[in-house]
Design a protein around this motif. Structure first.
Motif, mmCIF file in Angstrom:
data_model
loop_
_atom_site.group_PDB
_atom_site.id
_atom_site.type_symbol
_atom_site.label_atom_id
_atom_site.label_comp_id
_atom_site.label_asym_id
_atom_site.label_seq_id
_atom_site.Cartn_x
_atom_site.Cartn_y
_atom_site.Cartn_z
ATOM 1 N N LYS A 20 0.826 -1.208 0.000
ATOM 2 C CA LYS A 20 0.000 0.000 0.000
ATOM 3 C C LYS A 20 0.859 1.257 0.000
ATOM 4 O O LYS A 20 0.535 2.244 -0.668
ATOM 5 N N MET A 21 1.968 1.222 0.753
ATOM 6 C CA MET A 21 2.882 2.356 0.772
ATOM 7 C C MET A 21 3.475 2.601 -0.615
ATOM 8 O O MET A 21 3.599 3.745 -1.062
ATOM 9 N N VAL A 26 3.669 5.733 -5.572
ATOM 10 C CA VAL A 26 3.609 5.820 -7.036
ATOM 11 C C VAL A 26 2.513 6.795 -7.469
ATOM 12 O O VAL A 26 2.690 7.594 -8.398
ATOM 13 N N LEU A 27 1.366 6.736 -6.786
ATOM 14 C CA LEU A 27 0.265 7.650 -7.106
ATOM 15 C C LEU A 27 0.674 9.106 -6.852
ATOM 16 O O LEU A 27 0.343 10.001 -7.644
ATOM 17 N N THR A 28 1.398 9.320 -5.775
ATOM 18 C CA THR A 28 1.872 10.676 -5.471
ATOM 19 C C THR A 28 2.746 11.210 -6.598
ATOM 20 O O THR A 28 2.611 12.359 -7.033
ATOM 21 N N LEU A 29 3.661 10.351 -7.072
ATOM 22 C CA LEU A 29 4.529 10.758 -8.185
ATOM 23 C C LEU A 29 3.722 10.964 -9.467
ATOM 24 O O LEU A 29 3.994 11.885 -10.249
ATOM 25 N N PHE A 30 2.721 10.119 -9.691
ATOM 26 C CA PHE A 30 1.893 10.243 -10.886
ATOM 27 C C PHE A 30 1.122 11.563 -10.889
ATOM 28 O O PHE A 30 0.923 12.182 -11.944
ATOM 29 N N ILE A 325 0.159 17.255 -1.327
ATOM 30 C CA ILE A 325 -0.312 15.913 -1.704
ATOM 31 C C ILE A 325 0.336 14.842 -0.833
ATOM 32 O O ILE A 325 -0.338 13.946 -0.304
ATOM 33 N N GLY A 326 1.642 14.947 -0.663
ATOM 34 C CA GLY A 326 2.363 13.941 0.127
ATOM 35 C C GLY A 326 1.904 13.900 1.574
ATOM 36 O O GLY A 326 1.662 12.810 2.135
ATOM 37 N N LEU A 327 1.757 15.053 2.217
ATOM 38 C CA LEU A 327 1.343 15.083 3.621
ATOM 39 C C LEU A 327 -0.110 14.641 3.784
ATOM 40 O O LEU A 327 -0.447 13.967 4.772
ATOM 41 N N THR A 328 -0.991 15.009 2.824
ATOM 42 C CA THR A 328 -2.388 14.578 2.912
ATOM 43 C C THR A 328 -2.493 13.066 2.778
ATOM 44 O O THR A 328 -3.219 12.406 3.558
ATOM 45 N N PHE A 329 -1.793 12.489 1.832
ATOM 46 C CA PHE A 329 -1.777 11.029 1.689
ATOM 47 C C PHE A 329 -1.195 10.371 2.935
ATOM 48 O O PHE A 329 -1.650 9.298 3.360
ATOM 49 N N LEU A 330 -0.202 10.999 3.519
ATOM 50 C CA LEU A 330 0.411 10.443 4.727
ATOM 51 C C LEU A 330 -0.587 10.418 5.874
ATOM 52 O O LEU A 330 -0.644 9.434 6.642
#
Length: 451
Positions: A20-21, A26-30, A325-330
């Motif tokens: 999942k990580m 990958v989604l974050t980079l996309f 995006i990164g912090l929200t996903f985190l």
């Protein structure tokens, strides 16, 4: 038997925290791809604004650069050539004359300028801020020192003297151009532009010896300009004094000479600035032969800038897109790991696209209002959307409220950084340090082995 075990291992791997990580990473980079498109959109809108501003400046008036006034007096030069007579073989000396010019800068030059901004010019979405400059000049010319130039007095054509002014913005002059020399008034006329940047104004010829009083010629004249961006002068006077008053609240003082710090004032009503440049402060003489020298490197004055450019602020905001995006996903990933709630990768994608929409909303609303108002509206819209979506995917109601509070704090933090100039790096570093500490605190009890 082995195939079922392999399938079960693959299934367990894709359901594991590690998998999942990886997918979230990958989604974050996309999502950087649509974020890059948003940055290109901001750049295109910014370039469009520059084009419109340049179009308006072409019609109204551009930068004002002022060079002069200068006293020009012609003089004769002689050339001797030896001619041999074909019959007598005698050598004869033939003397031919030519006209050259000497240029003299004033002993004293004083300028008082008043600059008033004009905000009435609007084209499309853009308000083009330009100004009107009312400039008054006075001073005097001393007796030209032809001896220093090794020119005899009898070779000087005193009766054909003229006054020359060079300026970068002839077409935006909005006043009659008269110059008073002692007791007489002369009219400036424009000449064919030889310099690609400066236009030239010139008086009719006059007799210097008849016009002078006590070996001096006093002058005074006024010019009314339409202009934009900047007003600058070349310090041609042996003593050059410039005083500028304006209702523009955001000046930038530029050039080779600094404004006097004791008298300089800047506030919401405008600014006042004084310059005093002596001949010993600049490395060029008061008299020149053949042509006026190029002295652009000695220009000084004021640039009238917009302190807040909405496109620059949008560009700065978009640079923090990856962080948001990164912090929200985190945050969602930590909630998923702590609560054992399963969040599908598609749901992460929807949340990511909502975060991208913040920047398109921001740039579109900014063009019709202020950046601050656009930021507040865009942030509230995206936060409300994500919080409402979180209610449908998270079973415990406290988590959506936590997400809403976290996003509010994050967008507020980024807004503060964008407004700061000198302390942006310091505040940003401290903020990221605190965010990292919060993540470490909330993730300290997660049992990664059982996930």
């Amino acid at each position: 038997m082995e195939n079922s075990e392999n399938q079960e291992q693959r299934t367990n791997f894709f359901q594991s925290t590690t998998a999942k990580m990886i997918m979230v990473g990958v989604l974050t980079l996309f999502l950087l791809i649509p974020l890059e498109y948003v940055k290109n959109l901001i750049f295109e809108r910014s370039e469009r604004k520059k084009e419109v501003v340049n179009e308006v400046a072409e019609l109204w008036g551009k930068d004002i650069y002022f060079y002069g006034p200068t006293l020009r007096i012609p003089y004769k030069t002689y050339t001797e050539t030896s001619v041999v007579d074909a019959k007598t073989k005698q050598v004869q000396i033939q003397k031919t004359s030519a006209i050259n010019y000497a240029y003299f800068f004033p002993e004293q030059l004083k300028n008082k300028s008043n600059i008033k901004k004009n905000t009435s010019l609007k084209r499309g979405l853009y308000n083009n801020v330009v100004f009107t400059a009312n400039m008054n000049f006075e001073g005097f010319f001393g007796k030209p020192n032809f001896e220093k130039l090794q020119i005899k007095d009898e070779d000087v054509l005193w009766e054909k003297a003229v006054i020359i002014v060079k300026t970068s913005n002839l077409k935006s002059i909005k006043s009659d151009l008269n110059i008073k020399l002692n007791s007489q008034t002369f009219v400036f006329e424009s000449k064919a532009q030889e310099d690609r940047f400066y236009g030239e104004l010139e008086t009719n010829i006059f007799d210097y010896n008849q016009l002078k009083t006590n070996e001096k010629i006093n002058f005074n004249f006024a010019m009314l300009y339409n202009g934009s961006n900047s007003v600058k002068f070349i310090p041609v006077g042996k003593t050059t004094t410039v005083n500028i008053d304006s209702d523009w609240e955001s000046p930038s003082f530029e050039g080779s000479f600094a404004a006097n710090t004791d008298s300089k004032t800047i506030n919401k009503e405008g600014f006042h600035a004084d310059w005093k440049v002596l001949h010993i402060n600049r490395p060029f003489a008061q008299q020149h032969l053949e042509k006026m020298p190029n002295l652009d490197e000695f220009l000084f004055g004021v640039k009238l800038i917009e302190t807040v450019d909405e496109y620059q602020q949008n560009e700065r905001a978009s640079k923090y897109g990856f962080l948001v995006i990164g912090l929200t996903f985190l945050i969602f990933f930590l909630i998923q790991s702590i609560s054992k709630i399963s969040i599908h990768i598609f749901q992460y994608s929807m949340i990511g696209l909502a975060l991208i929409m913040f920047y398109t909303l921001l740039i579109s609303i900014t063009e019709h209002s202020s950046f601050s108002l656009a930021y507040i509206i865009s942030a509230i819209s995206v936060i409300v959307m994500i919080v409402l979506y979180s209610f449908s995917i998270l079973k415990i109601k406290k988590f959506p409220f936590f997400i809403g509070a976290s996003l509010t704090a994050l967008y507020t933090f980024i807004f503060v950084i964008i407004q700061l100039e000198n302390y942006a790096l310091l505040v940003g570093s401290i903020g990221l340090f605190l965010i990292l500490g919060a993540v470490m605190y909330f993730s300290r009890k997660i049992d990664w082995k059982n996930n």
